[in-house]
Structure formats: structure tokens, C-alpha cells
Design an enzyme around this catalytic site. Sequence first.
Site, PDB file in Angstrom:
ATOM      1  N   SER A 297      42.780  41.181  38.952  1.00  0.00           N
ATOM      2  CA  SER A 297      42.896  39.672  38.677  1.00  0.00           C
ATOM      3  C   SER A 297      41.799  39.257  38.167  1.00  0.00           C
ATOM      4  O   SER A 297      41.105  39.518  36.944  1.00  0.00           O
ATOM      5  CB  SER A 297      43.162  39.128  39.879  1.00  0.00           C
TER       6      SER A 297
ATOM      7  N   ASP B  48      43.435  33.392  34.941  1.00  0.00           N
ATOM      8  CA  ASP B  48      42.422  34.401  35.660  1.00  0.00           C
ATOM      9  C   ASP B  48      42.922  35.674  34.696  1.00  0.00           C
ATOM     10  O   ASP B  48      43.854  35.554  33.842  1.00  0.00           O
ATOM     11  CB  ASP B  48      42.595  34.662  36.912  1.00  0.00           C
TER      12      ASP B  48
ATOM     13  N   GLU C  60      47.253  27.746  46.645  1.00  0.00           N
ATOM     14  CA  GLU C  60      45.892  27.774  47.344  1.00  0.00           C
ATOM     15  C   GLU C  60      44.960  27.088  46.522  1.00  0.00           C
ATOM     16  O   GLU C  60      45.336  26.749  45.336  1.00  0.00           O
ATOM     17  CB  GLU C  60      45.449  29.317  47.317  1.00  0.00           C
TER      18      GLU C  60
ATOM     19  N   THR D 128      36.659  41.459  53.910  1.00  0.00           N
ATOM     20  CA  THR D 128      36.131  42.728  53.514  1.00  0.00           C
ATOM     21  C   THR D 128      34.743  42.976  53.738  1.00  0.00           C
ATOM     22  O   THR D 128      34.277  44.021  53.637  1.00  0.00           O
ATOM     23  CB  THR D 128      36.150  42.764  51.949  1.00  0.00           C
TER      24      THR D 128
END
Length: 550
Positions: free
Chosen positions: A70, A284, A378, A510
Site C-alpha cells: 500500500s 496511495d 478513515e 506493531t
Amino acid sequence: MANNHFNYKTVYAFAREMHPKTEKFDVQYGTAGFRAKASTLGYVMYRMGLLAVLRARYKKGCVGVMITASHNPEPDNGVKLIDPCGEMLEQSWELWATKFANVADDELVDVIHEIVSKLDIEMTQRVEILVGKDTRPSSPSLAKALCDGILALSGKPIDYGIVTTPQLHYFVYCKNSKHEYGIPTEEGYYTKLSNAFKKLRGESFNNGNYFNKILFDGANGVGAKKIKYFQECLGDSLKIEMYNDELIGTGKLNFMCGADYVKVKQTFPNGVPQITEQRCCSVDGDADRLIYYYLDENKKCHLLDGDRIAILIAEYLKEMVESTGLEVDLGLVQTAYANGASTDYITQKLKVPVSFACTGIKYLHHEAQKFEIGVYFEANGHGTIVFKKEFKEKLKLALENTSLSNEQHGAIKKVLTIIDLINETVGDAISDMLLVETILHSKGWSIQDWEKKYTDLPNRLMKVSVKDRTQITTTNSERTCIKPDGLQDEIDTIVARYKAGRSFVRPSGTEDLVRVYAEAISQEEADQLSLEVALKVYDMADGIGPKPSL
């Protein structure tokens, strides 16, 4: 009981000799699937090929596997599975994906036997796995590893080559719906969306303050390649000037360009001319995020992000549905990161109910499915609209209702055309762009007219490094912190001192980081509120390294 016989010797030989597990660290399947440096992902791809075949047999349909990272920089890559309805992989199977990726080579066959036995998977069915990839130089070799896994369990890989992530989601759903949703080819995708767009636009390309020219930043990715096909299909109805559209291996993917760069930096991407008051947009690297922006006469960049796109769409759909005369349950889904001013506008001005979901597009998608029409985005520009099957059937039945007026029948037909313009399976930057352009044209709005609907509250996002991010636990769609004990009370006390103040904290998925978001009446106060909360997190959640500062 399922037939669990398969050629385990082939599976093990491929794993040991061609795709051995080379990394000692564990990886975890999340909303974005697996992402890491491309050089470390060969064995992960092989194992996801195996898992894709098992998932397809379990669901008795074809599934998709997309190779992409992405908005990440080019050295990275990743992989994610697509379920038969074109949605992201079911959450319970994320655990299996993680287990498959991390098990030792000599235990891989045992894990396959385990999932086949536990889920009673019939192993004799021949299944198709649709494979797509973005423009990263690492994608072809990783696709080879993936296909080796598919073939090792006698699956049939169908290579779609370089496609956007939303396209592959679309193809998977088309295949499993027996072409009811559309034709599972690139040409079918372009034709469905462009025909709907041209039908909605009509003969007048410009309207009021709207002019049919947009500058498009393709992030040097797959979206840059695919938008050229759309321009051919759209003709003069929309003039798209393309930038950062270099071919594979020349332009740097997502480097100083693309939707994430524009959103985070709040500035123009490299290569896009800074023309005052000209409407611009960026996607993107795999074309699932969309951000709009323009430059004012004082050379300030104005951003219209996912919150504003969602509100524009929700307001338009509400007006369209009301004109049909039908009672419809329309709702909008946001995350805690949505600007408070946007939430106020939706609930107080539009009178549209808002639901909140945890960060991650899969959570918003599932929440949106609770409404007859569910709009979700989002703030980063990733989102779409989902329509319940019952609502679509309601529209078609209403066309047969002779008691409705000609105007109502016309409105119903228009809503059905709008549905054809939307890729319901997942956030699709190109489909979303065509929808935004349709709405602006319909209203006769410039991008400045769009922006005037409400004023965002100034905000600030900070990060705090901590020893262990799992010390932070949240609830209420991540808006309330329940651990460490007392931290939320401290945050509430700090927020109460600021006019229009709002702040929340959430752990990174993460890294050992805690993200701190704050809003207030001025930028100075938003910055100070964010800092105060960040310092409190540092003190109460075992912060490490330098203390937070502005």
C-alpha cells in the site's frame, strides 16, 4: 469427515528447498495482512499460497491474494487474503495466517493437518485463487513463491498481473456472485464504473462553480497506470491531468507523493503543480486511499480528507434517498481519529446517526454493514459505502410501484446508478474519486464550496515510546483507556481545562508506542493538550527514551 490426504512430501520439499523460513522473528497478520522488507517475505508468500487454497476449499469458492504494501516505501512489500465476498480475511482466520507464517518448516505439514481436521475441510475440491500485485520490483518473485504454495496443494492460480487492490477485491466478488456484481475483468471494471459516471454526469460537464478538471497524483504506483484507462473511457466528461505516473522501475513508489504523504505532511506532493484554487487529489501505492486538496491565494495547502469525503457522500445519499420517498436506514461510521467538528456536523446538521469503530478498515466495514446504507471512511482516505441486499431489492420493487411519482421513479433509478459507481467490497480510491466528482458536479460546487461546510478543530498527534505497549488497554472503540489504572481519570482532568478539548490514547499495533491524539479550539491549545497527555502517558505507562516535547 473431510478427506485430509494431500501430497505432504511436495509441500515439505518446497518449504525446505525453495522457500525455507529464513527469519527468526515472528510476524503477525493484521488489518493490512503481512508487511515487511520484501527480502524477508518469500517463505511467508509460499505459506499464504497454501492457506489461500485451504480457505477457498473451506468457503467453497474462489479467494484472492494481493501482493502489496500500500502506502509503504518501495523496499517493503506484503500480502493479504481476500474472502469470497470481496471482503478482508475473516478475523478468526488471521490466527491461522499468523500460525502458518511462524511455524518451523518441519512442522508446517502438521499445521496443515491440524486446520484440515479441525475445520473438516474437503481436500479434493479444485479451487481457483485470484492473484494480483502492485508495481513494486519485488512483486513478481514474491508472486512466484505464492503460486508455488497454491500449486503445492493443487489449487489453480489465476494471475491478474498488476492491478489495484480494490480491483482484485472486485474480481473476487464478481467471480463468486456468478457475475451478478459485475464482470471479473479489468475491462468489466472500467466499463461498469465509467458508464455509471457518464450516465450521472449527463451532457453538461461543468456546472456552477464546478469545472471538470482535476490534477491526479498517482504515487508512482498502480493507480497511475489504471487511471489512464479510465481517462480513455470517460472522454471529455472528466479531464484528468496525471502526475507521478512513472512506469514500473522509474518513479519511486510513494516517495514524497501519494495520499499518505499529503495527509501526514499536509503539503503538496512532489511533481504536482501548485496552481491556486485548482482541485487536486492523491491516491496511495495500491489505490485504496484518496485525499483531496488545493492551494489558496496565500499559498496554504487545504486538505479534504476521509472525514470530509464521508460527509459529502452521506449528505448526498441522504438527499437522493429522501427524494425517492422511501424510508431508509442510513448511517456513517468513524474512528476516534475523526475530527470532532465532523462528528458534530453529521449528528447535529445532517441528523445522520454515527457509529464508532476501532481503527482498522475491517472494523469499519463490519459496522457499516449494520445499516441499509453504511458510509465509512478513515481520516486517511480509505473507505467506501455498503448497501444491504434488501435495500437494493427494495429499490427495484419500488420501480414497479405505480403509486410513486415520475420524480420518485427517476430518483430511484439514479440511486441504482450511484450504486453501480461504487466498489462496495473495499475502499477504492478511483471509484471514490469518481463519486466525489459526481457529487461536486451535481451540486455545482468548487472544492472551496465543499470545504466551507464546517471548520475542523485544530488537532495534534504525538507518539510516546514505552517499554511494553500492552500495558495500555482501551475500550469504547479505543476512545477510553482502562489500563493503566487511573490514566483515563488523569486524561479527563487535563482535557477539562481546554475549550472544545478532546484527547485519547491507543497503543500501536506493531511497535512499543502509544499514540496520543488531541483537539482543542486553537492549534496552540491542541499542541499543549497533546503534550500534557503524552507526558502523563510517559509517567504512568513506563515511558522510555527522551520525554515527549513539542
